[in-house]
Motif scaffolding. Structure first.
Motif, PDB file in Angstrom:
ATOM      1  N   LEU A  92       0.831  -1.195   0.000  1.00 49.17           N
ATOM      2  CA  LEU A  92       0.000   0.000   0.000  1.00 49.17           C
ATOM      3  C   LEU A  92       0.872   1.254   0.000  1.00 49.17           C
ATOM      4  CD1 LEU A  92      -3.020   0.981   0.297  1.00 49.17           C
ATOM      5  CD2 LEU A  92      -2.535   1.130   2.750  1.00 49.17           C
ATOM      6  N   ILE A  93       1.938   1.231   0.772  1.00 47.14           N
ATOM      7  CA  ILE A  93       2.864   2.362   0.816  1.00 47.14           C
ATOM      8  C   ILE A  93       3.482   2.598  -0.556  1.00 47.14           C
ATOM      9  CG2 ILE A  93       5.078   3.139   1.771  1.00 47.14           C
ATOM     10  CD1 ILE A  93       4.250   1.575   4.368  1.00 47.14           C
ATOM     11  N   ALA A  94       3.892   1.512  -1.218  1.00 50.27           N
ATOM     12  CA  ALA A  94       4.486   1.643  -2.555  1.00 50.27           C
ATOM     13  C   ALA A  94       3.487   2.217  -3.557  1.00 50.27           C
ATOM     14  CB  ALA A  94       5.010   0.285  -3.024  1.00 50.27           C
ATOM     15  N   HIS A  95       2.237   1.770  -3.477  1.00 50.53           N
ATOM     16  CA  HIS A  95       1.202   2.302  -4.372  1.00 50.53           C
ATOM     17  C   HIS A  95       0.969   3.796  -4.111  1.00 50.53           C
ATOM     18  CE1 HIS A  95      -0.414  -0.962  -6.788  1.00 50.53           C
ATOM     19  NE2 HIS A  95      -0.442  -1.769  -5.739  1.00 50.53           N
ATOM     20  N   ALA A  96       0.859   4.164  -2.839  1.00 53.19           N
ATOM     21  CA  ALA A  96       0.607   5.569  -2.501  1.00 53.19           C
ATOM     22  C   ALA A  96       1.753   6.457  -2.963  1.00 53.19           C
ATOM     23  CB  ALA A  96       0.393   5.705  -0.991  1.00 53.19           C
ATOM     24  N   VAL A 137       8.185  -4.533   5.421  1.00 57.40           N
ATOM     25  CA  VAL A 137       8.401  -5.913   5.867  1.00 57.40           C
ATOM     26  C   VAL A 137       7.477  -6.855   5.102  1.00 57.40           C
ATOM     27  CG1 VAL A 137       8.334  -7.484   7.842  1.00 57.40           C
ATOM     28  CG2 VAL A 137       9.102  -5.109   8.150  1.00 57.40           C
ATOM     29  N   ALA A 138       8.075  -7.867   4.474  1.00 55.79           N
ATOM     30  CA  ALA A 138       7.326  -8.912   3.764  1.00 55.79           C
ATOM     31  C   ALA A 138       6.244  -8.341   2.851  1.00 55.79           C
ATOM     32  CB  ALA A 138       6.704  -9.890   4.773  1.00 55.79           C
ATOM     33  N   PRO A 139       6.598  -7.407   1.949  1.00 57.56           N
ATOM     34  CA  PRO A 139       5.564  -6.854   1.057  1.00 57.56           C
ATOM     35  C   PRO A 139       4.866  -7.953   0.276  1.00 57.56           C
ATOM     36  CG  PRO A 139       7.787  -6.285   0.291  1.00 57.56           C
ATOM     37  CD  PRO A 139       7.931  -6.858   1.656  1.00 57.56           C
ATOM     38  N   ALA A 140       3.556  -7.943   0.307  1.00 56.32           N
ATOM     39  CA  ALA A 140       2.785  -9.017  -0.322  1.00 56.32           C
ATOM     40  C   ALA A 140       2.954  -8.988  -1.839  1.00 56.32           C
ATOM     41  CB  ALA A 140       1.312  -8.883   0.048  1.00 56.32           C
ATOM     42  N   ASP A 141       3.396 -10.103  -2.398  1.00 54.44           N
ATOM     43  CA  ASP A 141       3.507 -10.236  -3.853  1.00 54.44           C
ATOM     44  C   ASP A 141       2.123 -10.657  -4.360  1.00 54.44           C
ATOM     45  OD1 ASP A 141       4.084 -10.672  -6.484  1.00 54.44           O
ATOM     46  OD2 ASP A 141       5.724 -12.087  -6.128  1.00 54.44           O
ATOM     47  N   VAL A 142       1.281  -9.675  -4.628  1.00 57.31           N
ATOM     48  CA  VAL A 142      -0.109  -9.952  -4.967  1.00 57.31           C
ATOM     49  C   VAL A 142      -0.267 -10.681  -6.302  1.00 57.31           C
ATOM     50  CG1 VAL A 142      -1.071  -8.092  -3.578  1.00 57.31           C
ATOM     51  CG2 VAL A 142      -0.313  -7.619  -5.913  1.00 57.31           C
ATOM     52  N   SER A 171      -2.972  -5.325  -7.593  1.00 60.72           N
ATOM     53  CA  SER A 171      -2.087  -5.805  -8.648  1.00 60.72           C
ATOM     54  C   SER A 171      -2.172  -4.865  -9.848  1.00 60.72           C
ATOM     55  CB  SER A 171      -2.505  -7.225  -9.050  1.00 60.72           C
ATOM     56  OG  SER A 171      -1.639  -7.764 -10.012  1.00 60.72           O
ATOM     57  N   PRO A 172      -1.066  -4.652 -10.555  1.00 53.86           N
ATOM     58  CA  PRO A 172       0.264  -5.230 -10.361  1.00 53.86           C
ATOM     59  C   PRO A 172       1.055  -4.503  -9.276  1.00 53.86           C
ATOM     60  CG  PRO A 172       0.301  -3.779 -12.242  1.00 53.86           C
ATOM     61  CD  PRO A 172      -1.125  -3.819 -11.776  1.00 53.86           C
ATOM     62  N   VAL A 173       2.128  -5.133  -8.850  1.00 49.05           N
ATOM     63  CA  VAL A 173       3.015  -4.515  -7.872  1.00 49.05           C
ATOM     64  C   VAL A 173       3.686  -3.298  -8.514  1.00 49.05           C
ATOM     65  CG1 VAL A 173       5.119  -4.833  -6.510  1.00 49.05           C
ATOM     66  CG2 VAL A 173       3.448  -6.691  -6.685  1.00 49.05           C
ATOM     67  N   PRO A 174       3.603  -2.120  -7.881  1.00 49.27           N
ATOM     68  CA  PRO A 174       4.260  -0.939  -8.450  1.00 49.27           C
ATOM     69  C   PRO A 174       5.778  -1.080  -8.361  1.00 49.27           C
ATOM     70  CG  PRO A 174       3.394  -0.439  -6.274  1.00 49.27           C
ATOM     71  CD  PRO A 174       2.911  -1.817  -6.613  1.00 49.27           C
ATOM     72  N   ALA A 200      11.510 -10.396  -3.596  1.00 49.13           N
ATOM     73  CA  ALA A 200      11.806  -9.360  -2.609  1.00 49.13           C
ATOM     74  C   ALA A 200      12.994  -8.521  -3.071  1.00 49.13           C
ATOM     75  CB  ALA A 200      12.090  -9.985  -1.251  1.00 49.13           C
ATOM     76  N   ARG A 201      14.001  -9.181  -3.583  1.00 49.95           N
ATOM     77  CA  ARG A 201      15.171  -8.459  -4.095  1.00 49.95           C
ATOM     78  C   ARG A 201      14.796  -7.603  -5.307  1.00 49.95           C
ATOM     79  NH1 ARG A 201      20.065  -9.915  -2.006  1.00 49.95           N
ATOM     80  NH2 ARG A 201      20.156 -11.836  -0.764  1.00 49.95           N
ATOM     81  N   THR A 202      13.918  -8.134  -6.149  1.00 51.38           N
ATOM     82  CA  THR A 202      13.455  -7.372  -7.317  1.00 51.38           C
ATOM     83  C   THR A 202      12.726  -6.108  -6.883  1.00 51.38           C
ATOM     84  OG1 THR A 202      13.280  -9.330  -8.734  1.00 51.38           O
ATOM     85  CG2 THR A 202      11.949  -7.417  -9.346  1.00 51.38           C
ATOM     86  N   PHE A 203      11.827  -6.259  -5.918  1.00 52.43           N
ATOM     87  CA  PHE A 203      11.106  -5.083  -5.406  1.00 52.43           C
ATOM     88  C   PHE A 203      12.099  -4.049  -4.874  1.00 52.43           C
ATOM     89  CE2 PHE A 203       7.092  -7.735  -4.141  1.00 52.43           C
ATOM     90  CZ  PHE A 203       6.861  -7.999  -5.476  1.00 52.43           C
ATOM     91  N   ALA A 204      13.030  -4.516  -4.055  1.00 52.67           N
ATOM     92  CA  ALA A 204      13.998  -3.602  -3.437  1.00 52.67           C
ATOM     93  C   ALA A 204      14.805  -2.867  -4.506  1.00 52.67           C
ATOM     94  CB  ALA A 204      14.919  -4.375  -2.499  1.00 52.67           C
ATOM     95  N   ARG A 205      15.218  -3.586  -5.527  1.00 51.22           N
ATOM     96  CA  ARG A 205      16.013  -2.964  -6.585  1.00 51.22           C
ATOM     97  C   ARG A 205      15.219  -1.865  -7.300  1.00 51.22           C
ATOM     98  NH1 ARG A 205      16.838  -7.128  -9.213  1.00 51.22           N
ATOM     99  NH2 ARG A 205      15.529  -6.846 -11.057  1.00 51.22           N
TER     100      ARG A 205
END
Length: 215
Positions: free
Chosen positions: A89-93, A109-114, A129-132, A156-161
């Protein structure tokens, strides 16, 4: 909680307001987010919590509105502490440009891979979805677990990158949520402290070797 950790965190977090952002089904009383909220309040650290109307049936628009309203109320720089769908939600906002400049950083922490989470649960989070994958406009730390049914370490690494975040491997902690008995989750407090130090470095442009972090 060891006294030295209490003293360090009280000093490290003094200039911020912590806003807890729970995920799908909320964070129960024994969840580390709830434990942190009580710990921070007892230590005189400013802390708030996003409270969604229906935790079991997340509505994208109302959840985003509730998060942004909670952040805009703060008079201090904000540290967002998200878990699971709350992290997403934070990433979307952030992608939508809805978070004010008062957000200083986020612990995700543990962002849900929807897109790839448990098949039986994906229908409940389809609207997210999709993950921003846009860079976040503030320092952030992504924490992943090696046996999380909602998030593989690779994702998780992909999101972080993509988010421009630091990635931290939390070990085998499941989804780091209601089903895990983590107590005050001292490792997580270390990760939060690391985030604060990253923010200080960004603010000054210089590393501060004299500034101690939690060990």
């Amino acid at each position: 909680m060891p006294d030295d950790i209490v003293r360090h965190l009280s000093a490290s977090l003094a200039g911020f307001e912590i806003i807890i952002v729970p995920g799908l089904d909320g964070s129960a009383r024994h969840h580390w987010q709830s434990n942190w909220q009580r710990f921070f309040r007892a230590g005189g650290i400013s802390v708030g919590r996003v409270r969604q109307e229906i935790w079991s049936k997340p509505d994208y628009e109302s959840w985003i509105a509730t998060l942004t309203a909670a952040v805009k109320k703060s008079k201090k720089p904000v540290l967002l502490v998200g878990h699971s769908l709350g992290s997403l939600l934070i990433a979307h906002a952030a992608k939508e440009g809805l978070l004010p400049d008062t957000v200083a950083g986020a612990l995700l922490v543990a962002p849900a891979d929807v897109e790839n989470g448990p098949e039986g649960e994906r229908f409940r989070v389809a609207a997210f979805s999709p993950v921003p994958l846009s860079p976040l406009p503030f320092p952030s730390v992504v924490v992943g677990s090696r046996n999380d049914p909602w998030l593989s370490v690779a994702r998780a690494r992909t999101f972080a990158r993509h988010w421009g975040a630091f990635f931290v491997d939390a070990g085998r902690k499941g989804h780091i949520g209601n089903q895990c008995d983590l107590g005050y989750w001292l490792d997580g407090l270390l990760f939060l402290d690391r985030l604060v130090q990253n923010i200080r470095i960004k603010e000054t442009g210089l590393r501060q070797p004299h500034k101690k972090t939690l060990q």
